[in-house]
Write a protein that holds these residues in place. Structure first.
Motif, mmCIF file in Angstrom:
data_model
loop_
_atom_site.group_PDB
_atom_site.id
_atom_site.type_symbol
_atom_site.label_atom_id
_atom_site.label_comp_id
_atom_site.label_asym_id
_atom_site.label_seq_id
_atom_site.Cartn_x
_atom_site.Cartn_y
_atom_site.Cartn_z
ATOM 1 N N GLN A 1 1.929 -1.667 -9.374
ATOM 2 C CA GLN A 1 2.531 -0.494 -8.734
ATOM 3 C C GLN A 1 1.458 0.489 -8.275
ATOM 4 O O GLN A 1 1.544 1.059 -7.178
ATOM 5 C CB GLN A 1 3.493 0.201 -9.697
ATOM 6 N N LEU A 2 0.443 0.683 -9.123
ATOM 7 C CA LEU A 2 -0.633 1.601 -8.763
ATOM 8 C C LEU A 2 -1.381 1.095 -7.532
ATOM 9 O O LEU A 2 -1.690 1.876 -6.616
ATOM 10 C CB LEU A 2 -1.589 1.760 -9.944
ATOM 11 N N GLU A 3 -1.641 -0.203 -7.492
ATOM 12 C CA GLU A 3 -2.348 -0.767 -6.339
ATOM 13 C C GLU A 3 -1.507 -0.655 -5.068
ATOM 14 O O GLU A 3 -2.037 -0.374 -3.982
ATOM 15 C CB GLU A 3 -2.691 -2.234 -6.614
ATOM 16 N N GLU A 4 -0.186 -0.846 -5.207
ATOM 17 C CA GLU A 4 0.690 -0.707 -4.040
ATOM 18 C C GLU A 4 0.688 0.731 -3.527
ATOM 19 O O GLU A 4 0.694 0.966 -2.314
ATOM 20 C CB GLU A 4 2.107 -1.145 -4.413
ATOM 21 N N ARG A 5 0.674 1.703 -4.449
ATOM 22 C CA ARG A 5 0.621 3.104 -4.029
ATOM 23 C C ARG A 5 -0.685 3.392 -3.296
ATOM 24 O O ARG A 5 -0.702 4.074 -2.271
ATOM 25 C CB ARG A 5 0.730 4.022 -5.258
ATOM 26 N N ARG A 6 -1.763 2.876 -3.844
ATOM 27 C CA ARG A 6 -3.061 3.105 -3.210
ATOM 28 C C ARG A 6 -3.119 2.451 -1.834
ATOM 29 O O ARG A 6 -3.655 3.015 -0.876
ATOM 30 C CB ARG A 6 -4.175 2.564 -4.108
ATOM 31 N N GLU A 7 -2.554 1.256 -1.722
ATOM 32 C CA GLU A 7 -2.545 0.566 -0.440
ATOM 33 C C GLU A 7 -1.697 1.319 0.572
ATOM 34 O O GLU A 7 -2.069 1.432 1.765
ATOM 35 C CB GLU A 7 -2.010 -0.859 -0.627
ATOM 36 N N LYS A 8 -0.588 1.859 0.109
ATOM 37 C CA LYS A 8 0.282 2.635 1.001
ATOM 38 C C LYS A 8 -0.444 3.874 1.506
ATOM 39 O O LYS A 8 -0.359 4.223 2.700
ATOM 40 C CB LYS A 8 1.563 3.020 0.260
#
Length: 377
Positions: A357-364
């Motif tokens: 989830q953290l990586e997805e937020r950063r990617e977003k």
């Protein structure tokens, strides 16, 4: 100097090996044998309760990571595969007898001529030499440990309980001479103190014997004593390292290559690694708290403490979710073990989900930033 392997001599340590149980109630010669009568490999035993043959233990000690001053390479002392390492011989009749003549058997002149060889003086220098040799061994083989951990290991090797155990293994009980009054006092104390008085004398006698080995041979004495004690201490060092899961960078690398269970390898940066994986900002927190009171250990670990720390997650829809627990000699070590458990234990899935989830937020955020940069005039 005796060069025969330490299974060939029908002397006191062989009698001890065959007839006298060790402090765990086992026959001394059975320490390194499995149920089929074969010598056990260290991997045959459960972690935390391993026992090693002296030959295996010496070969399994960590490689030297620090080089101290050289000792003469030639030492007339051999190590073979059975029983105790041979007791080094002592040169000169005075040095041979003094370690076993307790001060209660003679009239000591406290202002004796400098250079006189006495039980007390040998004990004095032997105590220092034991600490010196133990320090060299630990500093060379376990330089990755903290100074506090190194001190605890050294105390395990040189304390009286350990030395009296070795003295009994070599049959010093039959060789030490004690005065009549001292023996009466020890017999009286034995009823209430478990014969601690005589155990203290045995430990002192072992110290004196170490000094006699060194002082009676100017050229090779120290090297002989160091090699002998390294062999003698090796199983105890490995057992302590296995029991406490001591961190060793080379072992950790080896485990990684062999795909071993990462929960068994101490990671001194585990708390920081866990934080990088899942902490994303406001509303997400990791808290490390004791889950039970610390305790003072006994036996070989007397004087040490055991701390118990748990790590909890708040965020990602969780409220104080227990991720892992750990034990250690101090709170930092226990906290790192808790983080290791969180990343590789039963709740690994939760940590992985939060990390994703953290990586997805950063990617977003990266995508939004790139889009904003492209649309800017």
């Amino acid at each position: 100097m005796n060069k025969r392997p330490y299974g060939d001599r029908p002397d006191t340590h062989d009698r001890y090996k065959k007839h006298k149980p060790d402090h765990r109630g086992r026959q001394h010669g059975d320490r390194a044998m499995n149920s089929h009568g074969d010598r056990e490999r260290p991997s045959d035993r459960q972690s935390g309760s391993r026992q090693y043959s002296y030959e295996d233990a010496v070969s399994l000690l960590p490689a030297r990571t620090w080089k101290l001053s050289e000792i003469p390479a030639y030492t007339p002392f051999t190590v073979s595969s059975a029983g105790l390492p041979p007791l080094p011989e002592v040169k000169g009749e005075t040095f041979q007898t003094a370690p076993f003549k307790h001060k209660s058997t003679v009239t000591y002149n406290r202002s004796a001529v400098v250079g006189d060889v006495t039980y007390e003086r040998l004990e004095f220098i032997g105590d220092a030499q034991l600490e010196h040799i133990a320090s060299r061994l630990i500093y060379e083989r376990y330089s990755h440990l903290t100074a506090g951990q190194q001190s605890q290991l050294r105390e395990l090797l040189v304390k009286n309980e350990t030395l009296s155990e070795y003295a009994k293994a070599y049959g010093f009980e039959e060789r030490v001479e004690v005065g009549d009054l001292e023996r009466q006092r020890m017999q009286a104390d034995a009823k209430n103190r478990g014969n601690k008085g005589f155990n203290k004398i045995l430990g002192d006698s072992f110290e004196a014997y170490v000094a006699a080995v060194i002082l009676s041979d100017d050229e090779h004495g120290f090297a002989i004593a160091e090699k002998w004690l390294t062999t003698l201490w090796a199983p105890k060092l490995l057992e302590a390292a296995a029991r406490d899961r001591m961190y060793d960078p080379s072992i950790a690398l080896l485990h990684t290559k062999n795909d071993a269970d990462p929960k068994s390898v101490y990671n001194p940066t585990a708390k920081a690694d866990l934080q990088k994986l899942i902490l994303s900002g406001p509303g997400v927190a990791l808290s490390y708290e004791p889950y039970q009171a610390s305790i003072e250990l006994k036996g070989d670990l007397l004087g040490q403490n055991r701390h118990f720390i748990a790590v909890y997650l708040t965020g990602y829809g969780y409220e104080r979710k227990l991720l892992g627990k750990g034990e250690g000699k101090n709170k930092v070590e226990a906290g790192n073990w808790a983080a290791v458990e969180a990343m590789h234990g039963e709740n690994k899935g939760i940590v992985d989900e939060c990390a994703q989830q953290l990586e997805e937020r950063r990617e977003k955020k990266r995508a939004e930033r790139e889009a904003a940069e492209k649309s800017a005039p």
